[in-house]
Design an enzyme around this catalytic site. Structure first.
Site, PDB file in Angstrom:
ATOM      1  N   GLU A   1       0.842  -1.191   0.000  1.00  0.00           N
ATOM      2  CA  GLU A   1       0.000   0.000   0.000  1.00  0.00           C
ATOM      3  C   GLU A   1       0.882   1.247   0.000  1.00  0.00           C
ATOM      4  O   GLU A   1       1.828   1.341   0.775  1.00  0.00           O
ATOM      5  CB  GLU A   1      -0.905  -0.014   1.242  1.00  0.00           C
TER       6      GLU A   1
ATOM      7  N   LYS B   1       8.238  -1.598  -2.377  1.00  0.00           N
ATOM      8  CA  LYS B   1       7.602  -0.829  -1.298  1.00  0.00           C
ATOM      9  C   LYS B   1       8.661  -0.233  -0.366  1.00  0.00           C
ATOM     10  O   LYS B   1       8.623   0.964  -0.045  1.00  0.00           O
ATOM     11  CB  LYS B   1       6.640  -1.734  -0.518  1.00  0.00           C
TER      12      LYS B   1
ATOM     13  N   CYS C   1       6.234   4.572   9.385  1.00  0.00           N
ATOM     14  CA  CYS C   1       6.876   3.709   8.389  1.00  0.00           C
ATOM     15  C   CYS C   1       8.263   4.108   7.901  1.00  0.00           C
ATOM     16  O   CYS C   1       9.098   3.234   7.688  1.00  0.00           O
ATOM     17  CB  CYS C   1       5.948   3.548   7.204  1.00  0.00           C
TER      18      CYS C   1
HETATM   19  P1  NAD Z   1      -1.974  -0.419  12.678  1.00  0.00           P
HETATM   20  O1  NAD Z   1      -1.174  -0.752  13.870  1.00  0.00           O
HETATM   21  O2  NAD Z   1      -2.753   0.845  12.609  1.00  0.00           O
HETATM   22  O3  NAD Z   1      -3.036  -1.602  12.429  1.00  0.00           O
HETATM   23  C1  NAD Z   1      -2.711  -2.960  12.480  1.00  0.00           C
HETATM   24  C2  NAD Z   1      -3.892  -3.711  13.098  1.00  0.00           C
HETATM   25  O4  NAD Z   1      -3.655  -5.120  12.988  1.00  0.00           O
HETATM   26  C3  NAD Z   1      -4.099  -3.432  14.603  1.00  0.00           C
HETATM   27  O5  NAD Z   1      -5.400  -2.909  14.814  1.00  0.00           O
HETATM   28  C4  NAD Z   1      -3.901  -4.804  15.268  1.00  0.00           C
HETATM   29  O6  NAD Z   1      -4.769  -5.020  16.375  1.00  0.00           O
HETATM   30  C5  NAD Z   1      -4.225  -5.753  14.138  1.00  0.00           C
HETATM   31  N1  NAD Z   1      -3.635  -7.088  14.284  1.00  0.00           N
HETATM   32  C6  NAD Z   1      -2.328  -7.396  14.484  1.00  0.00           C
HETATM   33  N2  NAD Z   1      -2.169  -8.736  14.500  1.00  0.00           N
HETATM   34  C7  NAD Z   1      -3.399  -9.280  14.305  1.00  0.00           C
HETATM   35  C8  NAD Z   1      -3.865 -10.615  14.209  1.00  0.00           C
HETATM   36  N3  NAD Z   1      -3.016 -11.653  14.273  1.00  0.00           N
HETATM   37  N4  NAD Z   1      -5.183 -10.817  14.031  1.00  0.00           N
HETATM   38  C9  NAD Z   1      -6.031  -9.783  13.936  1.00  0.00           C
HETATM   39  N5  NAD Z   1      -5.651  -8.487  14.007  1.00  0.00           N
HETATM   40  C10 NAD Z   1      -4.335  -8.234  14.180  1.00  0.00           C
HETATM   41  O7  NAD Z   1      -0.986  -0.520  11.432  1.00  0.00           O
HETATM   42  P2  NAD Z   1      -1.117   0.241  10.030  1.00  0.00           P
HETATM   43  O8  NAD Z   1      -0.621   1.623  10.138  1.00  0.00           O
HETATM   44  O9  NAD Z   1      -2.479  -0.024   9.470  1.00  0.00           O
HETATM   45  O10 NAD Z   1      -0.025  -0.544   9.177  1.00  0.00           O
HETATM   46  C11 NAD Z   1      -0.252  -1.884   8.761  1.00  0.00           C
HETATM   47  C12 NAD Z   1       0.812  -2.259   7.743  1.00  0.00           C
HETATM   48  O11 NAD Z   1       0.691  -1.417   6.588  1.00  0.00           O
HETATM   49  C13 NAD Z   1       2.249  -2.080   8.223  1.00  0.00           C
HETATM   50  O12 NAD Z   1       3.028  -3.110   7.675  1.00  0.00           O
HETATM   51  C14 NAD Z   1       2.673  -0.755   7.631  1.00  0.00           C
HETATM   52  O13 NAD Z   1       4.066  -0.697   7.400  1.00  0.00           O
HETATM   53  C15 NAD Z   1       1.931  -0.750   6.318  1.00  0.00           C
HETATM   54  N6  NAD Z   1       1.620   0.582   5.785  1.00  0.00           N
HETATM   55  C16 NAD Z   1       1.174   1.570   6.613  1.00  0.00           C
HETATM   56  C17 NAD Z   1       0.833   2.811   6.091  1.00  0.00           C
HETATM   57  C18 NAD Z   1       0.331   3.921   6.958  1.00  0.00           C
HETATM   58  O14 NAD Z   1       0.184   5.024   6.466  1.00  0.00           O
HETATM   59  N7  NAD Z   1       0.053   3.707   8.226  1.00  0.00           N
HETATM   60  C19 NAD Z   1       0.902   3.022   4.704  1.00  0.00           C
HETATM   61  C20 NAD Z   1       1.354   1.982   3.889  1.00  0.00           C
HETATM   62  C21 NAD Z   1       1.702   0.757   4.440  1.00  0.00           C
HETATM   63  C1  UGA Z   2       4.555   7.609   3.715  1.00  0.00           C
HETATM   64  C2  UGA Z   2       4.594   7.548   2.192  1.00  0.00           C
HETATM   65  O1  UGA Z   2       4.417   8.859   1.657  1.00  0.00           O
HETATM   66  C3  UGA Z   2       3.501   6.633   1.672  1.00  0.00           C
HETATM   67  O2  UGA Z   2       3.605   6.495   0.257  1.00  0.00           O
HETATM   68  C4  UGA Z   2       3.635   5.262   2.326  1.00  0.00           C
HETATM   69  O3  UGA Z   2       2.587   4.414   1.908  1.00  0.00           O
HETATM   70  C5  UGA Z   2       3.592   5.421   3.832  1.00  0.00           C
HETATM   71  O4  UGA Z   2       4.652   6.315   4.248  1.00  0.00           O
HETATM   72  C6  UGA Z   2       3.811   4.144   4.565  1.00  0.00           C
HETATM   73  O5  UGA Z   2       4.365   3.206   4.037  1.00  0.00           O
HETATM   74  O6  UGA Z   2       3.412   4.171   5.736  1.00  0.00           O
HETATM   75  P1  UGA Z   2       3.109   8.915   5.516  1.00  0.00           P
HETATM   76  O7  UGA Z   2       4.205   8.526   6.438  1.00  0.00           O
HETATM   77  O8  UGA Z   2       1.720   8.629   5.909  1.00  0.00           O
HETATM   78  O9  UGA Z   2       3.333   8.210   4.093  1.00  0.00           O
HETATM   79  O10 UGA Z   2       3.184  10.489   5.215  1.00  0.00           O
HETATM   80  P2  UGA Z   2       4.195  11.389   4.327  1.00  0.00           P
HETATM   81  O11 UGA Z   2       3.399  12.396   3.627  1.00  0.00           O
HETATM   82  O12 UGA Z   2       5.088  10.557   3.505  1.00  0.00           O
HETATM   83  O13 UGA Z   2       5.040  12.134   5.443  1.00  0.00           O
HETATM   84  C7  UGA Z   2       5.988  11.445   6.238  1.00  0.00           C
HETATM   85  C8  UGA Z   2       6.747  12.438   7.089  1.00  0.00           C
HETATM   86  O14 UGA Z   2       7.632  13.213   6.288  1.00  0.00           O
HETATM   87  C9  UGA Z   2       5.847  13.429   7.816  1.00  0.00           C
HETATM   88  O15 UGA Z   2       6.332  13.659   9.112  1.00  0.00           O
HETATM   89  C10 UGA Z   2       5.954  14.675   6.970  1.00  0.00           C
HETATM   90  O16 UGA Z   2       5.690  15.842   7.696  1.00  0.00           O
HETATM   91  C11 UGA Z   2       7.401  14.587   6.526  1.00  0.00           C
HETATM   92  N1  UGA Z   2       7.657  15.337   5.275  1.00  0.00           N
HETATM   93  C12 UGA Z   2       7.087  14.937   4.114  1.00  0.00           C
HETATM   94  C13 UGA Z   2       8.511  16.435   5.311  1.00  0.00           C
HETATM   95  O17 UGA Z   2       9.044  16.793   6.371  1.00  0.00           O
HETATM   96  N2  UGA Z   2       8.756  17.116   4.149  1.00  0.00           N
HETATM   97  C14 UGA Z   2       8.192  16.724   2.963  1.00  0.00           C
HETATM   98  O18 UGA Z   2       8.469  17.400   1.935  1.00  0.00           O
HETATM   99  C15 UGA Z   2       7.339  15.624   2.951  1.00  0.00           C
END
Ligand code: NAD
Ligand code: UGA
Length: 467
Positions: free
Chosen positions: A163, A222, A278
């Site tokens: 994602e 990713k 992340c």
């Molecule tokens: P999160 O902690 O918000 O959510 C994860 C959820 O999974 C929790 O609610 C937890 O209770 C649940 N969980 C864990 N183990 C479980 C199990 N065995 N059965 C059922 N539920 C279970 O995490 P997130 O931010 O949604 O991130 C999830 C993944 O996506 C991570 O690998 C992260 O790196 C990736 N990711 C996150 C973002 C982001 O913006 N947060 C963007 C892209 C990718």
């Molecule tokens: C980031 C990536 O942008 C997503 O593509 C990815 O899916 C995600 O991580 C993930 O894997 O979790 P996110 O962390 O939600 O998304 O937000 P960003 O907009 O990337 O910002 C990350 C951090 O960098 C923030 O603290 C933001 O303030 C900072 N940032 C971003 C800066 O300081 N300067 C910039 O120009 C851009």
């Protein structure tokens, strides 16, 4: 072609919730069930008051309102969700390991493995299992091993579908993604599975934006995307320090280089440092993987992105102390913002936490206002660091419900998150309520320094002429 009718997503977090809500919205013929081991989180997704969903994202409440109860469901029954699905997304957390081999570097795959084991244990029909969580390259091999060694003779296909949404813009990112990436086995069965997932996205994503690769390219893309994005922030932040030393202005430099179409203008905003769940975790993971293949030069290269980020955050805290006559002991410092970026209630790895911790070590009195982060979350973030007792954190840190209350009587104001509402505050009024000389540290470069200096503030932006 395999037509998917039932989807289960394990993990109702920042990714699972919004991603599945948009999928359900765009594919009304597919029944989507999001399950989670955290019952309170599921209750929060199911509550009537859409302003209290567990994830704050602009536009999310509207999507949930339309799809929930129609073909989108949130459930605590993980086994049933898995059993009824043709396709299971694994969207659980993959934080940095805090113990054992790879501590502080490798991704902790405990929750992903538990999901694979649970799928293997309860499935009674064939399934396509989709990695949505961000995972180290070759994790799909482990998932396959677990699934294929289960007692049942059920067939499983494993896909990688990372994602790329960013928090704060998740709904727009999901509705109009730059690309959707699907990795799978290049066998005939693997290609059928890839097509099954591609056809779901095709309901709203143009075909040319749906990329298909093998599993390992998808998993590694990713981590690489996040490393490149974070690298841009560290690059401009490193230049911001040189700007402060030389009289150049980092926003001018960013604009000048960003107009070169080869460089591009996005992700060049200097700041107090990147946060979020992340960037740091994924780069540490990349570094760990490189070291495990003995690629030490490559590992060192990427590790530097994190070192510059830590340096930038610490530098900001030190600047506050230096500007306040080298002591903040007993001084009130107002923090505007606690979330790691605007338009999210997520605080994971937010620079604000580390700046506060640094100032608290110097006995400052920190007063925080953030429009979306609850008081208990702020205390929990500080307690989690373990630097001091939770009683001390509560004594030294106050959380208030307006920017004006935070700034009254403060010796300095620090902008930690770029919330739009901070730009339009009545800065004249704030100035009149502060201790003099009133100092303003803009950790996000959202304010007009010249205008603030006219009001009387001592102003310090990131990468701007030093005080
Ligand atoms: P999160 O902690 O918000 O959510 C994860 C959820 O999974 C929790 O609610 C937890 O209770 C649940 N969980 C864990 N183990 C479980 C199990 N065995 N059965 C059922 N539920 C279970 O995490 P997130 O931010 O949604 O991130 C999830 C993944 O996506 C991570 O690998 C992260 O790196 C990736 N990711 C996150 C973002 C982001 O913006 N947060 C963007 C892209 C990718
Ligand atoms: C980031 C990536 O942008 C997503 O593509 C990815 O899916 C995600 O991580 C993930 O894997 O979790 P996110 O962390 O939600 O998304 O937000 P960003 O907009 O990337 O910002 C990350 C951090 O960098 C923030 O603290 C933001 O303030 C900072 N940032 C971003 C800066 O300081 N300067 C910039 O120009 C851009």
């Amino acid at each position: 072609m395999v037509k998917i009718k039932n989807i289960c997503c394990i993990g109702a977090g920042y990714v699972g919730g919004p991603t599945m809500a948009v999928l359900a919205l765009k594919c009304p013929d597919i029944r989507v069930v999001v399950v989670d081991a955290n019952a309170a989180r599921i209750d929060a997704w199911n509550q009537d008051d859409l302003t209290q969903l567990p994830v704050y994202e602009p536009g999310l409440a509207e999507v949930v309102a339309e799809a929930r109860g129609r073909n989108l469901f949130f459930s605590k029954d993980v086994d049933q969700g898995i059993r009824e699905a043709d396709m299971v997304f694994i969207s659980v957390n993959t934080p940095t390991k805090t113990y054992g081999e790879g501590k502080g570097m490798a991704a902790d795959l405990k929750w992903v493995e538990l999901c694979a084991r649970q799928i293997a244990a309860v499935a009674t029909t064939s399934k396509i299992v989709v990695e949505k969580s961000t995972l180290p390259v070759r994790t799909a091999q482990a998932i396959k091993d677990i699934l294929h060694n289960s007692q049942s003779k059920i067939s499983f296909q494993v896909l990688s579908n990372p994602e790329f949404l960013a928090e704060g813009t998740a709904i727009q990112d999901l509705l109009r993604p730059d690309r959707v990436l699907i990795g799978g086995d290049q066998s005939p069965e693997g290609k059928v599975a890839i097509q099954a997932l591609a056809s779901i996205y095709a309901a709203w994503v143009p075909e040319e934006k749906i990329l298909t690769t093998n599993l390992w390219s998808s998993e590694l893309s990713k981590l690489t995307a996040n490393a490149f994005l974070a690298q841009r922030v560290s690059s401009i932040n490193s230049i911001s320090e040189l700007c402060e030393a030389t009289g150049a202005d980092v926003d001018d430099v960013a604009k000048a280089i960003g107009m070169d179409s080869r460089i591009g203008s996005k992700f060049l905003k200097a700041s107090v440092g990147f946060g979020g769940s992340c960037f740091k975790k994924d780069i540490l993971n990349l570094v760990y993987i490189c070291r495990s293949y003995q690629l030490h030069e490559v590992a060192d290269y990427w590790e530097q992105v994190i070192r510059i980020n830590d340096h930038q955050t610490e530098r900001f805290a030190k600047q506050i102390i230096k500007s306040l006559y080298n002591t903040v002991n007993g001084k009130k410092i107002a923090f505007l913002g606690w979330a790691f970026k605007k338009d999210t209630n997520d605080t994971r790895e937010s620079a604000a936490i580390y700046v506060a911790d640094y100032l608290l070590d110097e006995c400052a009195h920190v007063v925080v206002y953030d429009p979306k982060v609850p008081k208990e979350k702020i205390y929990a973030d500080l307690d989690f660091l373990g630097t001091r007792s939770s009683e001390e954190n509560r004594k030294l840190v106050e959380v208030v419900d307006s920017a004006y209350a935070a700034c009254a009587d403060a010796a300095a104001v620090a902008i930690l998150t770029e919330w739009d509402e901070f730009v339009v505050l009545d800065w004249n009024q704030i100035y009149s309520t502060m201790k003099q000389p009133a100092t303003l540290f803009d950790g996000r470069n959202i304010l007009n320094g010249e205008q603030l200096e006219k009001i009387g503030f001592r102003f310090q932006g990131i990468g701007k002429a030093a005080l």
